[in-house]
Design an enzyme around this catalytic site. Sequence first.
Site, mmCIF file in Angstrom:
data_model
loop_
_atom_site.group_PDB
_atom_site.id
_atom_site.type_symbol
_atom_site.label_atom_id
_atom_site.label_comp_id
_atom_site.label_asym_id
_atom_site.label_seq_id
_atom_site.Cartn_x
_atom_site.Cartn_y
_atom_site.Cartn_z
ATOM 1 N N GLU A 55 3.938 -5.153 12.241
ATOM 2 C CA GLU A 55 3.052 -4.114 11.936
ATOM 3 C C GLU A 55 1.956 -4.616 11.260
ATOM 4 O O GLU A 55 1.868 -4.802 9.876
ATOM 5 C CB GLU A 55 3.881 -2.966 11.374
ATOM 6 C CG GLU A 55 4.699 -2.328 12.161
ATOM 7 C CD GLU A 55 4.459 -1.298 13.072
ATOM 8 O OE1 GLU A 55 3.049 -1.105 13.105
ATOM 9 O OE2 GLU A 55 5.174 -0.797 13.886
ATOM 10 N N ASN A 107 0.841 -1.236 0.051
ATOM 11 C CA ASN A 107 -0.010 -0.121 0.093
ATOM 12 C C ASN A 107 0.675 1.335 -0.071
ATOM 13 O O ASN A 107 0.402 2.268 -0.501
ATOM 14 C CB ASN A 107 -1.114 -0.085 1.246
ATOM 15 C CG ASN A 107 -0.345 -0.259 2.594
ATOM 16 O OD1 ASN A 107 0.569 -0.836 2.753
ATOM 17 N ND2 ASN A 107 -1.091 0.381 3.588
ATOM 18 N N GLU A 165 7.350 0.965 15.588
ATOM 19 C CA GLU A 165 8.469 1.691 14.715
ATOM 20 C C GLU A 165 8.355 3.164 15.110
ATOM 21 O O GLU A 165 7.571 3.726 15.539
ATOM 22 C CB GLU A 165 7.692 1.486 13.192
ATOM 23 C CG GLU A 165 8.104 -0.076 12.804
ATOM 24 C CD GLU A 165 8.162 -0.263 11.267
ATOM 25 O OE1 GLU A 165 6.643 0.357 10.885
ATOM 26 O OE2 GLU A 165 8.699 -0.976 10.705
#
Length: 486
Positions: A249, A151, A459
């Site tokens: 993630e 994405n 992150e």
Amino acid sequence: MKTYTPFISGCVLEWDGETIDSVDPAIGSVWSKVAQCSPDIADMAMQDADRAFRQGAWADADAAARADILDRLADALEARWEELVESEVRDNGKRITEVRGQFAGLHSWYRHFANEARKLAPEAQAVSIPGVTSVGHWLPYGVVVAITPWNSPLMILAWKLAPALAAGNTVVVKPSEMATASTVEFARLAHEAGLPAGVLNVVTGLGHEVGEALVRHPLTRKVTFTGSDFGGRKVAEAAARGVVPTTLELGGKSAQVVFADCDIDNTVNGVLSGIFLSNGQTCVAGSRLIVEASVKDVLVDRILTRARNLRMGDPMDPATQVAPLANAAHLRKVTAMIEQAKAEGAICLLDGTETAAGQEGFYVGPTVFDLVTPAMQLWREEVFGPVLAVTSFDTEQDATALANDSDYGLAGGVWTTDAAKGARVAAAINSGTVYINHYRSVDPCCPIGGIKMSGYGRELGPDAVKDFLQSKSIWTGAIAVPDPFP
Ligand code: NAD
């Protein structure tokens, strides 16, 4: 037609092997090919990255010297980011306006973590034992495997690569087979900017083949993964076999909690950007709208009016507001979830499969369902598309209970002009990030990541570089060692 091939040891690999078609989602036809690497190529990339690590020019260099090279990479990105835009738009169909926005700022992630590297220094540890001192040193892991989704390939890569390189690791990247081109082009640009050969290698191909081969490789010392919870589970299982630390993630099903006392104009914009930017293909998509009953009709009407009038079109056209979904399989998944929501009794107020009917390419328009309940698939599962699930509440307790009735915990939003209530509800929402009267910002100083099925580890933020380092304590005695067995 161009074939995007692995980038290993500072070179693009010649390729006459099998390829994967990369389909332009705006037109549904093949625009480029991607080399379908075997585990042997994964091994070649790992051996080369390990050689670059052990040879020491990168890992053992002064952190400031590495930071200088990252700054040169940032300079090159600032000067040449426009060269990378078209390949990413053609690969994943994201609107050029959004890709340009992400790429114009790409350099800043590298600059930020270059500066963080300059601050790294051994730290004296306040031990309580008389006559000894201890100093903590920071050591890079070795070869880091970074696996990215389709994405936002280059932005998500920057969040991994900038701190991992700043810490002195070498990195092997496996971009999504659905959007590989920009990562290969970026690797070449980074090498031209001065990143030594082998410090960044790219292996192209399928996740369950080369992705898994990289995670299982005996030279892998750390894995950082962004993608679906299905892929994340596979990666975590494979990494656990080698006792390799992993950051995951994963997806989300984030709640937007709207109170009747909200600033309605602001809230409409926040809800629209939360679910319809990138056509819903963002991990933090605010896909569950939990709205106080007294304001629901007004808010939903305003959202529907705006959503109906968004301009669907070519992602390369800056005037386009609704671009396609990234690939045909994803279009099938999103369409099936819309049909399932109807079958389960949710009320479809706007059907994006109808507004996209007759459109060439993989399009679904903004879609809004009312009366969605926690038992429905649309409430529980990530669509990763432009589908908003609406429900209402009467009390603050109901609102937080609904927001937390999810297997995911990536993000959430609270919309109210009552600051105390905003703070209370934000504290009660069980997720890695909550925005109050605001949505979807990211900043290098602020950690992002999820809880529950949204993953583990973080992150960005102040510990991002240290997350790619291991501490080592070196003790020194300044007194005679007493006889342990007098
Ligand atoms: P995906 O899991 O299908 O693929 C992600 C990457 O993993 C790809 O490179 C793929 O090739 C690789 N992969 C797949 N199976 C693998 C395996 N067994 N071993 C090793 N690698 C494997 O995800 P996707 O469809 O590309 O991306 C969409 C998902 O990513 C959504 O769920 C979205 O929420 C999530 N996402 C999360 C964040 C975040 O920061 N939390 C950001 C963006 C996207």
